[in-house]
Scaffold this motif. Structure first.
Motif, PDB file in Angstrom:
ATOM      1  N   GLU A   1       0.830  -1.202   0.000  1.00 10.00           N
ATOM      2  CA  GLU A   1       0.000   0.000   0.000  1.00 10.00           C
ATOM      3  C   GLU A   1       0.863   1.250   0.000  1.00 10.00           C
ATOM      4  OE1 GLU A   1      -3.171   2.550   2.613  1.00 10.00           O
ATOM      5  OE2 GLU A   1      -2.261   0.771   3.484  1.00 10.00           O
ATOM      6  N   ARG A   2       1.930   1.246   0.831  1.00  7.72           N
ATOM      7  CA  ARG A   2       2.811   2.419   0.884  1.00  7.72           C
ATOM      8  C   ARG A   2       3.479   2.670  -0.464  1.00  7.72           C
ATOM      9  NH1 ARG A   2       4.041   0.206   6.009  1.00  7.72           N
ATOM     10  NH2 ARG A   2       5.888  -0.846   5.166  1.00  7.72           N
ATOM     11  N   ALA A   3       3.733   1.583  -1.208  1.00  9.51           N
ATOM     12  CA  ALA A   3       4.376   1.718  -2.520  1.00  9.51           C
ATOM     13  C   ALA A   3       3.371   2.010  -3.630  1.00  9.51           C
ATOM     14  CB  ALA A   3       5.142   0.447  -2.841  1.00  9.51           C
ATOM     15  N   ASN A   4       2.107   2.224  -3.299  1.00  9.90           N
ATOM     16  CA  ASN A   4       1.057   2.460  -4.294  1.00  9.90           C
ATOM     17  C   ASN A   4       1.007   1.351  -5.330  1.00  9.90           C
ATOM     18  OD1 ASN A   4      -0.360   5.069  -3.837  1.00  9.90           O
ATOM     19  ND2 ASN A   4       1.735   5.850  -3.847  1.00  9.90           N
ATOM     20  N   LEU A   5       1.182   0.125  -4.892  1.00 13.65           N
ATOM     21  CA  LEU A   5       1.218  -1.007  -5.813  1.00 13.65           C
ATOM     22  C   LEU A   5      -0.167  -1.641  -5.953  1.00 13.65           C
ATOM     23  CD1 LEU A   5       3.358  -2.288  -7.584  1.00 13.65           C
ATOM     24  CD2 LEU A   5       3.674  -4.050  -5.870  1.00 13.65           C
ATOM     25  N   PHE A   6      -1.153  -0.845  -6.297  1.00 13.06           N
ATOM     26  CA  PHE A   6      -2.492  -1.329  -6.626  1.00 13.06           C
ATOM     27  C   PHE A   6      -3.146  -2.119  -5.494  1.00 13.06           C
ATOM     28  CE2 PHE A   6      -0.566  -0.547 -10.714  1.00 13.06           C
ATOM     29  CZ  PHE A   6      -1.586   0.078 -11.407  1.00 13.06           C
ATOM     30  N   VAL A   7      -2.906  -1.730  -4.249  1.00 15.43           N
ATOM     31  CA  VAL A   7      -3.548  -2.356  -3.102  1.00 15.43           C
ATOM     32  C   VAL A   7      -4.491  -1.340  -2.476  1.00 15.43           C
ATOM     33  CG1 VAL A   7      -3.224  -3.387  -0.834  1.00 15.43           C
ATOM     34  CG2 VAL A   7      -1.656  -3.936  -2.688  1.00 15.43           C
ATOM     35  N   VAL A   8      -5.750  -1.736  -2.286  1.00 12.08           N
ATOM     36  CA  VAL A   8      -6.778  -0.833  -1.767  1.00 12.08           C
ATOM     37  C   VAL A   8      -7.173  -1.283  -0.367  1.00 12.08           C
ATOM     38  CG1 VAL A   8      -9.085   0.113  -2.138  1.00 12.08           C
ATOM     39  CG2 VAL A   8      -7.637  -0.494  -4.106  1.00 12.08           C
ATOM     40  N   PRO A   9      -7.007  -0.439   0.662  1.00 16.63           N
ATOM     41  CA  PRO A   9      -7.451  -0.816   2.009  1.00 16.63           C
ATOM     42  C   PRO A   9      -8.971  -0.787   2.094  1.00 16.63           C
ATOM     43  CG  PRO A   9      -6.639   1.431   2.011  1.00 16.63           C
ATOM     44  CD  PRO A   9      -6.374   0.893   0.635  1.00 16.63           C
ATOM     45  N   LEU A  10      -9.533  -1.718   2.810  1.00 13.63           N
ATOM     46  CA  LEU A  10     -10.991  -1.832   2.905  1.00 13.63           C
ATOM     47  C   LEU A  10     -11.543  -1.433   4.260  1.00 13.63           C
ATOM     48  CD1 LEU A  10     -11.504  -5.229   1.034  1.00 13.63           C
ATOM     49  CD2 LEU A  10     -11.813  -2.919   0.137  1.00 13.63           C
ATOM     50  N   ASP A  11     -10.712  -1.171   5.235  1.00 12.89           N
ATOM     51  CA  ASP A  11     -11.209  -0.753   6.543  1.00 12.89           C
ATOM     52  C   ASP A  11     -10.229   0.248   7.148  1.00 12.89           C
ATOM     53  OD1 ASP A  11      -9.050  -2.255   7.391  1.00 12.89           O
ATOM     54  OD2 ASP A  11     -10.259  -3.909   8.141  1.00 12.89           O
ATOM     55  N   ASP A  12     -10.694   0.906   8.210  1.00 14.78           N
ATOM     56  CA  ASP A  12      -9.883   1.942   8.844  1.00 14.78           C
ATOM     57  C   ASP A  12      -8.653   1.368   9.523  1.00 14.78           C
ATOM     58  OD1 ASP A  12     -11.701   3.824   8.003  1.00 14.78           O
ATOM     59  OD2 ASP A  12     -12.888   3.713   9.851  1.00 14.78           O
ATOM     60  N   GLN A  13      -8.722   0.134   9.988  1.00 15.17           N
ATOM     61  CA  GLN A  13      -7.597  -0.494  10.691  1.00 15.17           C
ATOM     62  C   GLN A  13      -6.572  -1.091   9.714  1.00 15.17           C
ATOM     63  OE1 GLN A  13     -10.914  -1.362  11.428  1.00 15.17           O
ATOM     64  NE2 GLN A  13     -10.914   0.280  12.966  1.00 15.17           N
ATOM     65  N   ARG A  14      -6.904  -1.046   8.427  1.00 16.82           N
ATOM     66  CA  ARG A  14      -6.031  -1.608   7.399  1.00 16.82           C
ATOM     67  C   ARG A  14      -5.688  -3.067   7.699  1.00 16.82           C
ATOM     68  NH1 ARG A  14      -5.584   3.751   6.312  1.00 16.82           N
ATOM     69  NH2 ARG A  14      -4.898   4.262   4.195  1.00 16.82           N
TER      70      ARG A  14
END
Length: 929
Positions: free
Chosen positions: A323-336
């Protein structure tokens, strides 16, 4: 069924994000919000990101100070393929709306959680009524709507759109235009659309993304080149940036390498994607590359689940780094804790696994299935087991899921699973084979029921021979234990259930002996505390006695069945059984006895806490038909309207035809024979064989209407099709047909043949003690004697019918015979056999005149719609045209919400509409506003 919490959270924004103020401003400038906001574009255009930016709390600005801001309530639902099942979609939708607070949607949730099948419209009406109570603008957001390409879901959403309160907006993100009434909404100004051309990154947005978010330090020319070559496609820009950044990381000459890459970059989205994913993967460390490929089939995913597929223990850390690398990962909740890959990225990764390591795919799905199963998440476990191609494992899991899904009536899901399994696998499993048999019974496929029941019994025998328990071994501890206990209980009760289903098949075929034999076997197989099975068995014994014409035994045995249902705690079934019991009493004694049973059951239903029992509507229909027979047409109409308003959620599938039959009877009583025939035509396809003896066939009811219309050819066609003849023996299941046939013979001037039929029916009804049947048979025989010219015999039969029938509540039975009966009644009055007979005849003639007066009044020219609205109702109508909710209108008028509802109901009736929006439109057309 539980709803995954991450589906109801507005996705958390990425830590680095390009703001889209021009698009957000366009959405926020819409005041009031339209009924539908549609964000439609191919994958990778940032649809979900835009929606989350719009729905985020609005910050005060010079242009929009805090006092002018309108905070939005948001009900968010991230859709997935499972929502193509209508019940799953409704469950998730209601759960999303419930997050808005104020207990909105509680009634709709209760309907979905009831044991009976609940119609979609009833759930949606309850949900819409709840939304109407919300103050201020509310957005119901459905993300990734293209994943639910199911006609019944589209119909539900269309209904929602048509009836949303004015302060509520539906927002959809989708890759393709959904089959919703977009043209109509567009023409009315109720649609705000954002398309790919709107979502494309401008040069400034592309610069902000490539240089600020991705840190590439490209000059304006290279930014413009990438923006032009991707046509502002966000996913293409991201892939290009990742690939360019990988080249820059190679060291010497990195700037030149990036420029070369930009110069070479070209191609369509699909080919660019393939090429750039290859480039992205090549620049990832081997452990990250393996992680991406192994977890590509997951959606959603969490660290421990990823570990189950990779055999590592760093899943959570890798997801966070991706996620930090913007590698097409989408977080689905606030707690990640939960993530998903961008859909396009996941598709490309899966394609790579399929082309390079296809043997891994079943292994990965099997690992995912095990992880979900160990945590009791059976739906996901089934999905991955099926994807792994392991039919036996899938069947094991479906067996565990069957009890819960049956209880919640997720029939679509179960049938889909079973259709996907090989038939030979299903046939070897008694529980699954029995469920298929049950589904065939509910579809009226009696032959299909028996074949599957045979398979179920063979599977039970084979399982007992192989082991002492008829199921594959499963873990005995952990989250699966409750599901295992429910499955094992289902298996223990299967022999009795199979016998009950066989009794139902025999019942549907008119096989009384077979019904009795199988019902008694179910009693033998059911344990002493298995009240439901014993109640079902007693019920079929009662039905068999009814079919045989032994109504005394039928009433007694069916009463025992109701007692078992009461002991089992099946309140809805207990109340619903009254419909059958009252029908037995109607034939045994008459309407008065049936009315007592209906009124008692309805009183119990009203006392029942919680949602309306699922058989309440059937009780209203039954009582309506009795009231119609007793001549109380207005009261009958009210109960039929109540049943209609309750809808299918308060009616069992096997009873759905009864409403149309009852309405047909009412229309015939009102002189509308064409309307009666139309209702019977709608009733016929709803009749399900196998539940009750067909003692009043719809085809015969229709033939009686045809005779009353003078359509003797149509009635004769019915007689030929049913093969009813003058010499048929008198049996109870044929009694209604024979009485109908006798009416036809009289109408065809064949009274002597009719008398031959009627003599046998009268004797059989008298010998069996069926007082209700005897009244009808004597009445029709009186008409036959009258047609034959023997007035004395006619009056004798009529006197006997009146003496027994009128005190028992029969009225329309006589009056629906039309002019011949009126003539015979008047002759009876002129030469009464006794004071009582004279009084009964006078009573019927007086009722006939009342009904005629009522018909004349109803046929008078009606006042124009809208006339007669009181000043108070006009006040309410004006407020209905505003954005105020129901409670807010009540407060403004200083009345209770119940009083407001009464005013609203009167307004709807006078305007001839059913909804608030329709009332406002109608009032506008009539210049009342």
């Amino acid at each position: 069924m539980p709803v995954l919490g991450t589906k109801l959270h507005v996705p958390s924004p990425r830590r680095q994000l390009v703001a889209r103020p021009r698009l957000v401003a366009r959405l926020r400038a819409a005041r009031p919000l339209p009924r539908l906001v549609l964000v439609a574009a191919p994958a990778g255009f940032g649809k979900t990101t835009l929606l989350t930016q719009w729905l985020a709390p609005e910050e005060p600005s010079a242009d929009r100070p805090a006092a002018e801001r309108h905070p939005l309530r948001v009900a968010w639902l991230s859709l997935d393929e499972g929502d193509a099942d209508l019940r799953s979609f409704l469950t998730d939708l209601v759960a999303a709306v419930r997050t808005t607070g104020d207990d909105i949607g509680a009634d709709a949730q209760a309907l979905l959680e009831s044991d009976r099948d609940v119609p979609t419209e009833d759930v949606l009406v309850s949900l819409i009524n709840g939304l109407d109570q919300l103050a201020g603008p509310t957005v119901v957001a459905l993300d990734d709507y293209h994943l639910v390409d199911a006609a019944d879901v589209h119909r539900a959403v269309s209904f929602l759109l048509d009836h949303l309160p004015p302060q509520v907006t539906l927002a959809l993100t989708t890759r393709a235009d959904p089959p919703l009434p977009l043209a109509r909404l567009r023409s009315r100004g109720d649609l705000l659309e954002l398309r790919a051309r709107d979502l494309r990154f401008t040069a400034d947005e592309a610069d902000a993304f490539l240089n600020r978010v991705m840190g590439l330090e490209l000059d304006a020319a290279h930014v413009a080149a990438l923006e032009a070559r991707t046509e502002g496609w966000a996913a293409g820009l991201q892939l290009a940036a990742l690939s360019a950044r990988g080249r820059a990381a190679d060291g010497a000459g990195s700037a030149d390498r990036v420029e070369d890459f930009v110069d070479e970059f070209t191609g369509s989205h699909r080919f660019v994607l393939d090429y750039l994913v290859e480039e992205v993967l090549e620049h990832q460390p081997e452990d990250v590359r393996d992680f991406l490929l192994a977890t590509s089939l997951l959606d959603p995913m969490t660290g421990p689940l990823c570990d189950a597929l990779t055999g590592r223990n760093d899943g959570q850390a890798v997801l966070e780094s991706l996620e930090r690398a913007n590698l097409f990962v989408v977080p689905l909740d606030d707690q990640r804790q939960w993530y998903r890959y961008h859909h396009l990225f996941a598709d490309a990764l899966r394609a790579r696994v399929l082309s390079r390591r296809p043997e891994r795919i079943p292994e990965l799905h099997a690992a995912a299935s095990r992880w979900y199963a160990e945590r009791g998440l059976l739906d996901d476990a089934v999905r991955h087991a099926a994807a792994a191609g392991d039919a036996e494992r899938t069947a094991d899991l479906v067996e565990l899921a069957v009890p819960g899904h049956k209880k919640l009536r997720h029939d679509h899901t179960l049938r889909g699973w079973l259709r996907a399994l090989p038939d030979d696998v299903v046939r070897r499993r008694a529980l699954l084979a029995t469920y298929v048999a049950w589904s065939r019974l509910s579809a009226g496929d009696l032959d299909g029921v028996e074949a599957w029941l045979d398979d179920a019994e063979q599977a039970l025998s084979a399982a007992r021979a192989a082991a002492d328990r008829p199921a594959a071994a499963q873990p005995s501890t952990g989250p699966l234990s409750a599901a295992q206990r429910e499955r094992d209980q289902e298996l223990r009760s299967l022999p009795a259930a199979i016998a009950v289903y066989r009794a139902a098949v025999a019942q549907g075929r008119g096989d009384v002996d077979g019904t009795v034999r199988n019902a008694r076997r179910a009693l033998e197989l059911g344990g002493p505390d298995d009240h439901f099975s014993r109640g079902a068995a007693d019920g079929f014994l009662g039905l068999a006695a009814w079919a045989a014409g032994d109504l005394e035994t039928a009433v007694e045995t069916f009463g025992d069945a109701i007692a078992h249902l009461h002991a089992a705690g099946h309140v809805a079934d207990e109340l619903g059984a009254t419909v059958v019991l009252a029908s037995m009493w109607l034939a045994r004694s008459g309407p008065a006895e049936a009315r007592v049973r209906y009124e008692r059951a309805l009183a119990a239903a009203e006392r029942h806490p919680g949602p309306v029992p699922s058989t309440t509507g059937d009780l209203h229909v039954g009582l309506a038909d009795v009231l119609r027979e007793e001549g109380e047409l207005d009261a009958a109409a009210q109960h039929l309207e109540t049943a209609r308003a309750l809808g299918d959620r308060a009616s069992l599938p096997e009873n759905r035809h009864r409403w149309y039959v009852a309405v047909a009877g009412l229309r015939q009583a009102e002189g509308d024979l064409d309307g009666a025939a139309e209702m019977l035509e709608q009733a016929a396809p709803l009749y399900l064989p196998g539940f009750f003896p067909d003692v009043r066939p719809i085809a015969a009811v229709t033939a009686r209407v045809r005779i009353a219309q003078g359509d003797l050819a149509g009635a004769r066609a019915w007689a030929r099709e049913r093969e009813v003849t003058v010499t048929d023996p008198a049996t109870y299941l044929a009694e209604y047909d024979q009485l109908t046939f006798a009416r036809l013979l009289v109408a065809e001037h064949r009274a002597e043949d009719g008398l031959a039929v009627l003599d046998r029916v009268v004797d059989a009804a008298r010998d069996a003690g069926r007082a209700g049947s005897l009244v009808e048979a004597r009445m029709v025989r009186g008409l036959a004697w009258h047609a034959a010219g023997d007035l004395a015999a006619a009056e004798a039969d009529l006197a006997a019918a009146l003496t027994d029938g009128v005190p028992a509540g029969f009225c329309r039975l006589f009056l629906d015979e039309g002019p011949p009966m009126e003539e015979l009644l008047r002759a009876s009055v002129r030469r009464p056999a006794s004071p009582d007979v004279d009084a009964h005849a006078e009573q019927l003639l007086a009722t006939l005149e009342q009904h005629r007066a009522r018909h004349r009044e109803a046929s008078a020219p009606a006042a124009p719609a809208g006339e007669g609205l009181s000043e108070r109702e006009l006040d309410v109508l004006r407020l209905l045209a505003t954005d105020l909710t129901g409670p807010e209108i009540a407060r403004q008028l200083y009345v209770s919400v119940n009083t407001l509802r009464t005013h609203t109901k009167h307004i709807f009736t006078k305007l001839g509409v059913n909804t608030r929006r329709a009332a406002v439109r109608r009032a506008t057309d009539l210049a009342l506003l």
